[in-house]
Motif scaffolding. Structure first.
Motif, mmCIF file in Angstrom:
data_model
loop_
_atom_site.group_PDB
_atom_site.id
_atom_site.type_symbol
_atom_site.label_atom_id
_atom_site.label_comp_id
_atom_site.label_asym_id
_atom_site.label_seq_id
_atom_site.Cartn_x
_atom_site.Cartn_y
_atom_site.Cartn_z
ATOM 1 N N ASP A 3 0.957 -1.250 -0.019
ATOM 2 C CA ASP A 3 0.143 0.096 -0.041
ATOM 3 C C ASP A 3 0.904 1.417 0.097
ATOM 4 O O ASP A 3 1.681 1.515 0.872
ATOM 5 C CB ASP A 3 -0.837 -0.036 1.310
ATOM 6 N N ASP A 358 -3.010 -8.580 3.138
ATOM 7 C CA ASP A 358 -3.943 -8.113 1.876
ATOM 8 C C ASP A 358 -2.896 -8.049 0.533
ATOM 9 O O ASP A 358 -3.134 -7.416 -0.478
ATOM 10 C CB ASP A 358 -4.701 -6.905 2.367
ATOM 11 N N ARG A 362 -4.854 -6.845 -3.042
ATOM 12 C CA ARG A 362 -4.528 -5.734 -3.468
ATOM 13 C C ARG A 362 -4.101 -5.867 -5.035
ATOM 14 O O ARG A 362 -4.645 -5.060 -5.854
ATOM 15 C CB ARG A 362 -3.505 -4.731 -2.926
ATOM 16 N N ARG A 363 -3.420 -6.808 -5.337
ATOM 17 C CA ARG A 363 -3.072 -7.252 -7.013
ATOM 18 C C ARG A 363 -4.155 -7.650 -7.525
ATOM 19 O O ARG A 363 -4.200 -7.569 -8.612
ATOM 20 C CB ARG A 363 -1.712 -8.091 -6.655
ATOM 21 N N ASN A 365 -7.433 -6.933 -6.712
ATOM 22 C CA ASN A 365 -8.673 -6.205 -6.386
ATOM 23 C C ASN A 365 -9.824 -7.145 -5.682
ATOM 24 O O ASN A 365 -10.937 -6.928 -6.123
ATOM 25 C CB ASN A 365 -9.366 -5.344 -7.446
ATOM 26 N N ARG A 367 -12.110 -7.784 -2.671
ATOM 27 C CA ARG A 367 -12.555 -6.981 -1.197
ATOM 28 C C ARG A 367 -13.462 -7.624 -0.579
ATOM 29 O O ARG A 367 -14.296 -8.820 -1.126
ATOM 30 C CB ARG A 367 -12.833 -5.708 -1.619
ATOM 31 N N PHE A 378 -9.849 -4.867 1.829
ATOM 32 C CA PHE A 378 -9.045 -5.914 1.048
ATOM 33 C C PHE A 378 -9.103 -7.195 1.925
ATOM 34 O O PHE A 378 -8.796 -7.225 3.135
ATOM 35 C CB PHE A 378 -7.708 -5.567 0.875
#
Length: 427
Positions: A3, A358, A362-363, A365, A367, A378
């Motif tokens: 992040d 997470d 994050r890679r 997406n 959630r 996430f």
């Protein structure tokens, strides 16, 4: 992926974490890239605001009969339109540069992960069972398998080259029995949902779990741009890619028994004999998708599920915590389960269970929605071998070898072997 907001707020912690993983400090560069990106976005927003205001002013000037003012404003809007296109392109490049820099950075290790350079710094946390005590000599699995007439390396090499094995007869059935036993255990006792996933995946799936872009050399790529899966972690974890999961449905737990394919890049000269390091091997994979608060406990649970396989097979093993220098790219913390192989007089990895936080989400997406909250969070992802079938077969052969060269079938596998209790040489 990490992040960037956390990196901006904690540049020192970021570089300290990378140092533990043997990587160079990069927080200052990332923050500079992010500042350039944000500055360009700010300029673009200012130009958009001015363009909107100028467009309204054109109408006002026209209504007032001020043609000169209207024409000047039109020229300004035209200039802003071109400047905005240039700014959008610059912002896109800045965003790509930042994303590219972030995409090759490993995950931040958890606070309780031991610091170290390599496997020599891993920390043993528990053992189960006892090493085999025999009066007859121990043998390596390939000696046992070839003597039984069920393990053919020469035939495999003729068909496919090095690092492949042909299993025949009872050894082929033993491999199948092990896989079915693992699936049944995890689905009926441990609450995992069985999945039969694709064995070919596209770039975004491998990016999501962290194999791309940094580790492409470890993968087998097809002529149409797809990749053979290096582990079922890839398709199972990507089941939630671009999804919003209701927190009430978490955790999600998936298991799959699939072949895995790895190029073994950089492993020249390592484990060249036998089945320990293959280009193709069977593995029972475990994947969990959880909320942020549950992932640490889920990691302990997943590891216990993998351990239960070895307990029921009556195999001696130990569990180690991997140090910062030995962890995988996407992991925050990893437990390796190492089974005892008397033929090698050594422990060898048979399962690796990791919590990724997470990082993968994050890679991808991926959630989840918490009831009563507008902001999405996430998910946290976990993966583990539950367990590697080929290495389990090796462990059974070496630990259940009898003095006459036959191999006793572990009690848990007897129903899967048609009630056969012993594997003997083909006559």
């Amino acid at each position: 992926m990490l992040d960037i907001k956390w990196i901006r707020d904690n540049p020192g912690l970021m570089d300290q974490a990378l140092k533990k993983r043997g990587a160079e400090p990069i927080a200052e560069r990332l923050i500079a890239l992010d500042e350039a990106r944000r500055a360009e976005i700010g300029r673009l927003q200012d130009m958009q605001s001015r363009r909107n205001a100028a467009s309204k002013e054109i109408g006002t000037a026209m209504a007032a009969g001020d043609k000169e003012r209207a024409e000047a404003l039109k020229a300004e809007v035209a200039g802003l339109r071109q400047a905005m296109q240039d700014s959008e392109e610059a912002a896109r490049r800045n965003d790509e540069d930042l994303s590219a820099a972030l995409s090759v950075l490993p995950n931040i290790p958890a606070d309780d992960v031991p610091e170290g350079a390599d496997e020599g710094d891993n920390v043993e946390i528990r053992t189960h069972g006892n090493k085999s005590t025999w009066t007859h000599p121990a043998k390596e699995h390939f000696e046992i398998g070839e003597a039984l007439g069920g393990m053919d390396f020469e035939g495999a090499s003729k068909i496919s080259g090095a690092r492949f094995t042909v299993l025949k007869g009872d050894l082929a059935r033993l491999e199948r029995a092990l896989g079915q036993f693992m699936l049944d255990l995890h689905t009926t006792k441990h609450g995992y949902q069985e999945v039969s996933p694709p064995l070919l995946v596209r770039d975004p799936a491998l990016f999501g779990t962290g194999q791309l872009p940094k580790f492409e050399e470890d993968l087998f790529k097809t002529g149409d741009g797809r990749y053979l899966i290096p582990t079922a972690e890839v398709p199972l974890t990507n089941l939630v890619r671009d999804e919003i999961v209701d927190m009430a449905n978490l955790p999600l737990r998936f298991t799959a028994l699939t072949p895995s394919f790895r190029s073994e890049a950089g492993s020249a000269g390592r484990d060249t004999r036998g089945m320990l390091r293959q280009h193709q091997f069977m593995k029972c994979e475990l994947v969990s998708i959880t909320d942020a608060e549950s992932s640490v406990a889920e990691h302990e649970r997943m590891t216990a599920c993998a351990e239960e396989v070895l307990k029921r097979l009556g195999l001696h093993y130990r569990v180690v915590t991997l140090c910062t220098g030995d962890m995988g790219f996407s992991a925050r913390k990893t437990y390796d389960i190492e089974v005892w192989l008397p033929g090698q007089n050594a422990y060898r990895e048979i399962s690796s269970c990791s919590v990724c936080g997470d990082f993968q989400a994050r890679r991808m997406n991926a959630r989840y929605r918490v009831a009563g909250e507008k902001t999405m969070r996430f998910v946290h992802t976990l993966n583990g071998s539950g367990i590697a079938v080929g290495r389990a077969l090796i462990a059974v052969l070496e630990n259940y070898l009898n003095a006459d060269g036959s191999v006793t079938v572990p009690e848990a596998l007897v129903p899967y072997m048609g009630s056969k209790t012993r594997i003997e040489a083909v006559r």
